[in-house]
Design a protein around this motif. Structure first.
Motif, PDB file in Angstrom:
ATOM      1  N   SER A  12      -4.917 -18.945   9.240  1.00 38.43           N
ATOM      2  CA  SER A  12      -5.717 -17.789   9.656  1.00 38.43           C
ATOM      3  C   SER A  12      -4.932 -16.877  10.586  1.00 38.43           C
ATOM      4  CB  SER A  12      -7.022 -18.235  10.318  1.00 38.43           C
ATOM      5  OG  SER A  12      -6.776 -19.015  11.470  1.00 38.43           O
ATOM      6  N   ILE A  13      -4.095 -17.439  11.443  1.00 36.81           N
ATOM      7  CA  ILE A  13      -3.287 -16.628  12.361  1.00 36.81           C
ATOM      8  C   ILE A  13      -2.217 -15.859  11.599  1.00 36.81           C
ATOM      9  CG2 ILE A  13      -1.618 -16.752  14.269  1.00 36.81           C
ATOM     10  CD1 ILE A  13      -3.281 -19.090  15.378  1.00 36.81           C
ATOM     11  N   GLY A  14      -1.688 -16.453  10.528  1.00 33.05           N
ATOM     12  CA  GLY A  14      -0.649 -15.773   9.749  1.00 33.05           C
ATOM     13  C   GLY A  14      -1.168 -14.898   8.632  1.00 33.05           C
ATOM     14  N   TRP A  15      -2.489 -14.797   8.489  1.00 28.49           N
ATOM     15  CA  TRP A  15      -3.090 -14.084   7.363  1.00 28.49           C
ATOM     16  C   TRP A  15      -2.690 -12.619   7.298  1.00 28.49           C
ATOM     17  CZ3 TRP A  15      -5.213 -15.879   3.127  1.00 28.49           C
ATOM     18  CH2 TRP A  15      -6.018 -15.061   2.342  1.00 28.49           C
ATOM     19  N   THR A  16      -2.621 -11.938   8.457  1.00 25.75           N
ATOM     20  CA  THR A  16      -2.331 -10.505   8.453  1.00 25.75           C
ATOM     21  C   THR A  16      -0.847 -10.201   8.303  1.00 25.75           C
ATOM     22  OG1 THR A  16      -2.196 -10.458  10.880  1.00 25.75           O
ATOM     23  CG2 THR A  16      -4.324  -9.972   9.892  1.00 25.75           C
ATOM     24  N   LEU A  17       0.001 -11.227   8.349  1.00 24.44           N
ATOM     25  CA  LEU A  17       1.439 -11.024   8.212  1.00 24.44           C
ATOM     26  C   LEU A  17       1.840 -11.073   6.739  1.00 24.44           C
ATOM     27  CD1 LEU A  17       2.697 -13.253  11.160  1.00 24.44           C
ATOM     28  CD2 LEU A  17       2.009 -10.841  11.193  1.00 24.44           C
ATOM     29  N   THR A  18       2.988 -10.532   6.421  1.00 23.15           N
ATOM     30  CA  THR A  18       3.461 -10.530   5.043  1.00 23.15           C
ATOM     31  C   THR A  18       3.573 -11.956   4.508  1.00 23.15           C
ATOM     32  OG1 THR A  18       4.677  -8.481   5.428  1.00 23.15           O
ATOM     33  CG2 THR A  18       5.332  -9.789   3.516  1.00 23.15           C
ATOM     34  N   ALA A  19       3.037 -12.174   3.314  1.00 21.45           N
ATOM     35  CA  ALA A  19       2.957 -13.468   2.624  1.00 21.45           C
ATOM     36  C   ALA A  19       1.854 -14.359   3.170  1.00 21.45           C
ATOM     37  CB  ALA A  19       4.284 -14.218   2.651  1.00 21.45           C
ATOM     38  N   GLY A  20       1.037 -13.845   4.094  1.00 14.52           N
ATOM     39  CA  GLY A  20      -0.088 -14.619   4.608  1.00 14.52           C
ATOM     40  C   GLY A  20      -1.067 -15.010   3.522  1.00 14.52           C
ATOM     41  N   GLU A  21      -1.287 -14.106   2.569  1.00 11.70           N
ATOM     42  CA  GLU A  21      -2.168 -14.403   1.433  1.00 11.70           C
ATOM     43  C   GLU A  21      -1.413 -15.087   0.293  1.00 11.70           C
ATOM     44  OE1 GLU A  21      -5.291 -11.160   0.490  1.00 11.70           O
ATOM     45  OE2 GLU A  21      -3.544 -10.080   1.267  1.00 11.70           O
ATOM     46  N   ALA A  22      -0.293 -14.490  -0.100  1.00 14.47           N
ATOM     47  CA  ALA A  22       0.428 -14.940  -1.293  1.00 14.47           C
ATOM     48  C   ALA A  22       0.845 -16.402  -1.209  1.00 14.47           C
ATOM     49  CB  ALA A  22       1.659 -14.057  -1.518  1.00 14.47           C
ATOM     50  N   SER A  23       1.072 -16.881   0.016  1.00 15.12           N
ATOM     51  CA  SER A  23       1.516 -18.272   0.188  1.00 15.12           C
ATOM     52  C   SER A  23       0.389 -19.274  -0.020  1.00 15.12           C
ATOM     53  CB  SER A  23       2.112 -18.457   1.584  1.00 15.12           C
ATOM     54  OG  SER A  23       1.146 -18.187   2.587  1.00 15.12           O
TER      55      SER A  23
ATOM     56  N   GLU B 192      -0.099  -9.578  -3.300  1.00  9.87           N
ATOM     57  CA  GLU B 192      -0.493  -9.229  -1.940  1.00  9.87           C
ATOM     58  C   GLU B 192       0.250  -7.938  -1.593  1.00  9.87           C
ATOM     59  OE1 GLU B 192       1.280 -10.342   2.263  1.00  9.87           O
ATOM     60  OE2 GLU B 192       0.382 -12.100   1.317  1.00  9.87           O
ATOM     61  N   LEU B 193      -0.494  -6.845  -1.449  1.00  3.22           N
ATOM     62  CA  LEU B 193       0.101  -5.536  -1.232  1.00  3.22           C
ATOM     63  C   LEU B 193      -0.374  -4.964   0.097  1.00  3.22           C
ATOM     64  CD1 LEU B 193      -0.465  -4.085  -4.827  1.00  3.22           C
ATOM     65  CD2 LEU B 193       1.528  -5.345  -3.984  1.00  3.22           C
ATOM     66  N   ARG B 194       0.560  -4.613   0.953  1.00  7.38           N
ATOM     67  CA  ARG B 194       0.228  -4.070   2.279  1.00  7.38           C
ATOM     68  C   ARG B 194       0.922  -2.727   2.484  1.00  7.38           C
ATOM     69  NH1 ARG B 194      -1.006  -8.865   5.346  1.00  7.38           N
ATOM     70  NH2 ARG B 194      -2.152 -10.234   3.920  1.00  7.38           N
ATOM     71  N   ALA B 195       0.205  -1.757   3.022  1.00  9.64           N
ATOM     72  CA  ALA B 195       0.759  -0.411   3.190  1.00  9.64           C
ATOM     73  C   ALA B 195       1.787  -0.312   4.309  1.00  9.64           C
ATOM     74  CB  ALA B 195      -0.376   0.585   3.449  1.00  9.64           C
ATOM     75  N   CYS B 196       1.637  -1.141   5.348  1.00  7.52           N
ATOM     76  CA  CYS B 196       2.512  -1.028   6.521  1.00  7.52           C
ATOM     77  C   CYS B 196       3.730  -1.937   6.412  1.00  7.52           C
ATOM     78  CB  CYS B 196       1.729  -1.355   7.799  1.00  7.52           C
ATOM     79  SG  CYS B 196       0.422  -0.169   8.150  1.00  7.52           S
ATOM     80  N   ASP B 197       4.826  -1.499   6.997  1.00  7.83           N
ATOM     81  CA  ASP B 197       6.041  -2.301   7.050  1.00  7.83           C
ATOM     82  C   ASP B 197       5.769  -3.547   7.882  1.00  7.83           C
ATOM     83  OD1 ASP B 197       8.645  -3.168   6.990  1.00  7.83           O
ATOM     84  OD2 ASP B 197       9.387  -1.709   8.437  1.00  7.83           O
ATOM     85  N   HIS B 198       6.001  -4.725   7.312  1.00  8.26           N
ATOM     86  CA  HIS B 198       5.666  -6.005   7.927  1.00  8.26           C
ATOM     87  C   HIS B 198       4.156  -6.150   8.150  1.00  8.26           C
ATOM     88  CE1 HIS B 198       9.974  -6.254   8.486  1.00  8.26           C
ATOM     89  NE2 HIS B 198       9.847  -7.510   8.823  1.00  8.26           N
ATOM     90  N   SER B 199       3.406  -5.542   7.229  1.00 11.37           N
ATOM     91  CA  SER B 199       1.943  -5.671   7.202  1.00 11.37           C
ATOM     92  C   SER B 199       1.307  -5.182   8.510  1.00 11.37           C
ATOM     93  CB  SER B 199       1.553  -7.104   6.874  1.00 11.37           C
ATOM     94  OG  SER B 199       2.043  -7.451   5.591  1.00 11.37           O
ATOM     95  N   CYS B 200       0.245  -5.844   8.974  1.00 12.79           N
ATOM     96  CA  CYS B 200      -0.517  -5.327  10.113  1.00 12.79           C
ATOM     97  C   CYS B 200       0.277  -5.299  11.418  1.00 12.79           C
ATOM     98  CB  CYS B 200      -1.794  -6.136  10.293  1.00 12.79           C
ATOM     99  SG  CYS B 200      -2.982  -5.899   8.956  1.00 12.79           S
ATOM    100  N   ALA B 201       1.335  -6.100  11.505  1.00 20.74           N
ATOM    101  CA  ALA B 201       2.179  -6.051  12.705  1.00 20.74           C
ATOM    102  C   ALA B 201       2.864  -4.699  12.817  1.00 20.74           C
ATOM    103  CB  ALA B 201       3.218  -7.167  12.664  1.00 20.74           C
ATOM    104  N   GLY B 202       3.013  -4.004  11.687  1.00 24.43           N
ATOM    105  CA  GLY B 202       3.620  -2.680  11.688  1.00 24.43           C
ATOM    106  C   GLY B 202       2.611  -1.562  11.587  1.00 24.43           C
ATOM    107  N   GLY B 203       1.339  -1.851  11.866  1.00 17.10           N
ATOM    108  CA  GLY B 203       0.300  -0.826  11.801  1.00 17.10           C
ATOM    109  C   GLY B 203       0.587   0.343  12.730  1.00 17.10           C
ATOM    110  N   VAL B 204       0.135   1.528  12.342  1.00 18.92           N
ATOM    111  CA  VAL B 204       0.463   2.737  13.105  1.00 18.92           C
ATOM    112  C   VAL B 204      -0.180   2.745  14.490  1.00 18.92           C
ATOM    113  CG1 VAL B 204       0.863   4.141  11.063  1.00 18.92           C
ATOM    114  CG2 VAL B 204      -1.442   4.025  12.028  1.00 18.92           C
TER     115      VAL B 204
END
Length: 455
Positions: free
Chosen positions: A251-262, A296-308
């Motif tokens: 759950s902690i890694g969910w918002t990071l890249t590969a959090g879902e795909a893994s 798993e597709l995320r708009a931000c670089d490094h997913s939510c950690a890279g959110g604007v």
């Protein structure tokens, strides 16, 4: 035909905008034009990815948020946090401090949305098993990507998994939890602290649902600065947070890249940053990529950690979240009460679905196929006249975009500076007419005489 546009959190401040084309050139859906010296956003094409906000050199693009004081319209005030918020703070700031300071701002409850990951994973596996013929499945996690598919890849909307993302599941969970304690619907306010503009837009005009389960959205950088300043200035003892925090490594890694795909079997790809996503989706449409089970597709670089709206360097935030995930995995500090487990297994799983996502293509030239084909032929003829160097001096990002705007009656071919020069040379337009066209695009102030001695 013009469609009713989405709500958008990104706004251009005309008084600040200098019409520099930075935003126009990075927009992944070619939604921005320069008109009369300022950026103009096509609301039907914008997906609120935030690329324009990051590119603007004068901060002329802002993210609107709800008035924070509206939380006090409710007796029970719930702050839904993205786990990535906790990764913004220095290592010497504990999650208990963060929770307590957020409550001191006025919230009565604090809950990390990624605590709902387990119920979503189980439901997603069941959904993919039931609809196995619709591969590849595309996650509904990132609202910017859902909108991107709607407007730019409409043929892929049926591949989007028809399940709520974790923020909606958590909102539903906490509202039900408080209602079971006797609170009325009107007494409960659910507010999400967002790391990006797209989630604000998703709350204001949700896709796949008639009404959002969330009552308001607050920018993450606003909450971060408020909480960090309070912690730095506070000399009070840290109190123990009275509610359990039910988190796990996944759950902690969910918002990071590969959090879902893994978490799923088969060939699962995790792609972040919106231009990378577009490249993969184009290959998918052209059948250059096959035999994929899950995207798993995320708009931000490094997913939510890279959110604007993130305050911290994304690499440092990711490191902190991974440390936190490892600690939870080792210690398993808190177990969810049995009554909440029952709520997850029954109520949430029964109410986790969303309606089919509908396409909202910006690629269609006309609803009438014959008219659309005529327009396409006209675009091809115009492209033979335009220089094809994509200089942006016409106020459109590319020659192809200008040609489409001309066919749709939104621009004129004479906006091309190369054509202006040719027409002026041939005596078909006057130098003054050419000058007036440039003023319409770049604004009169751009051409005001400046005294070089003053600089």
């Amino acid at each position: 035909m013009e469609q009713i546009h989405f709500y958008h959190a990104l706004k251009v401040v005309d008084e600040v905008c200098m019409g520099c084309t930075h935003c126009m050139n990075v927009c992944p859906t070619a939604a921005i034009r320069v008109k009369n010296g300022t950026a103009d956003i096509n609301k039907n094409a914008c997906v609120d990815c935030g690329e324009c906000l990051k590119a603007c050199p004068v901060n002329a693009i802002i993210v609107e948020q709800d008035d924070f004081t509206q939380i006090f319209n409710y007796k029970q005030r719930v702050a839904l946090l993205p786990t990535v918020l906790l990764g913004q703070f220095p290592d010497d700031v504990s999650e208990v401090q963060i929770y307590n300071e957020i409550k001191d701002l006025g919230f009565t409850h604090v809950y990390e949305v990624d605590g709902a990951v387990d119920v979503l994973i189980d439901s997603t596996k069941k959904f993919m098993h039931k609809h196995h013929q619709e591969r590849p499945f595309i996650s509904s996690f990132c609202p910017a990507i859902v909108r991107l598919i709607q407007v730019k890849f409409p043929a892929l909307v049926d591949n989007i998994i028809q399940l709520k993302p974790v923020i909606d599941i958590s909102a539903q969970f906490y509202r039900k939890k408080l209602q079971d304690k006797g609170y009325a619907q009107k007494e409960i306010g659910i507010f999400y602290v967002t790391p990006c503009a797209a989630k604000i837009a998703a709350v204001k005009s949700p896709v796949g649902e008639e009404k959002s389960l969330i009552d308001g959205v607050i920018n993450m950088d606003f909450i971060y600065n408020k909480v960090l300043l309070s912690i730095k200035n506070s000399k009070k003892e840290t109190k123990k947070y009275p509610e359990n925090i039910h988190m796990s490594r996944r759950s902690i890694g969910w918002t990071l890249t590969a959090g879902e795909a893994s978490r799923y079997s088969g060939r699962c790809l995790a792609i972040d940053e919106i231009h990378n996503v577009i490249e993969v989706l184009e290959k998918l449409e052209n059948e250059e990529i096959t035999d994929v089970d899950f995207l798993e597709l995320r708009a931000c670089d490094h997913s939510c950690a890279g959110g604007v709206l993130a305050a911290e360097n994304r690499f440092l935030a990711i490191e902190r979240l991974r440390k936190r995930a490892a600690w939870y995995h080792r210690n398993k500090p808190m177990i969810m009460p049995e009554r909440e487990i029952d709520l997850y297994k029954t109520y949430l799983q029964e109410n986790i679905g969303i309606n089919k996502v509908e396409p909202r293509s910006i690629l269609s030239l006309d609803s009438d196929m014959m008219v659309a084909m005529k327009k396409m032929k006209k675009i091809n003829r115009i492209m033979k006249v335009l220089p094809g160097i994509d200089c942006g001096a016409c106020g459109a990002p590319r020659c192809q975009a200008l040609a489409k705007d001309v066919v749709q009656g939104k621009a004129k071919m004479t906006q091309c500076v190369f054509l202006q020069k040719m027409l002026t040379k041939e005596g078909l337009i006057s130098p003054q007419e050419s000058f007036d066209i440039s003023e319409d695009t770049w604004g009169k102030s751009r051409f005001e005489k400046k005294n070089l001695n003053d600089h």
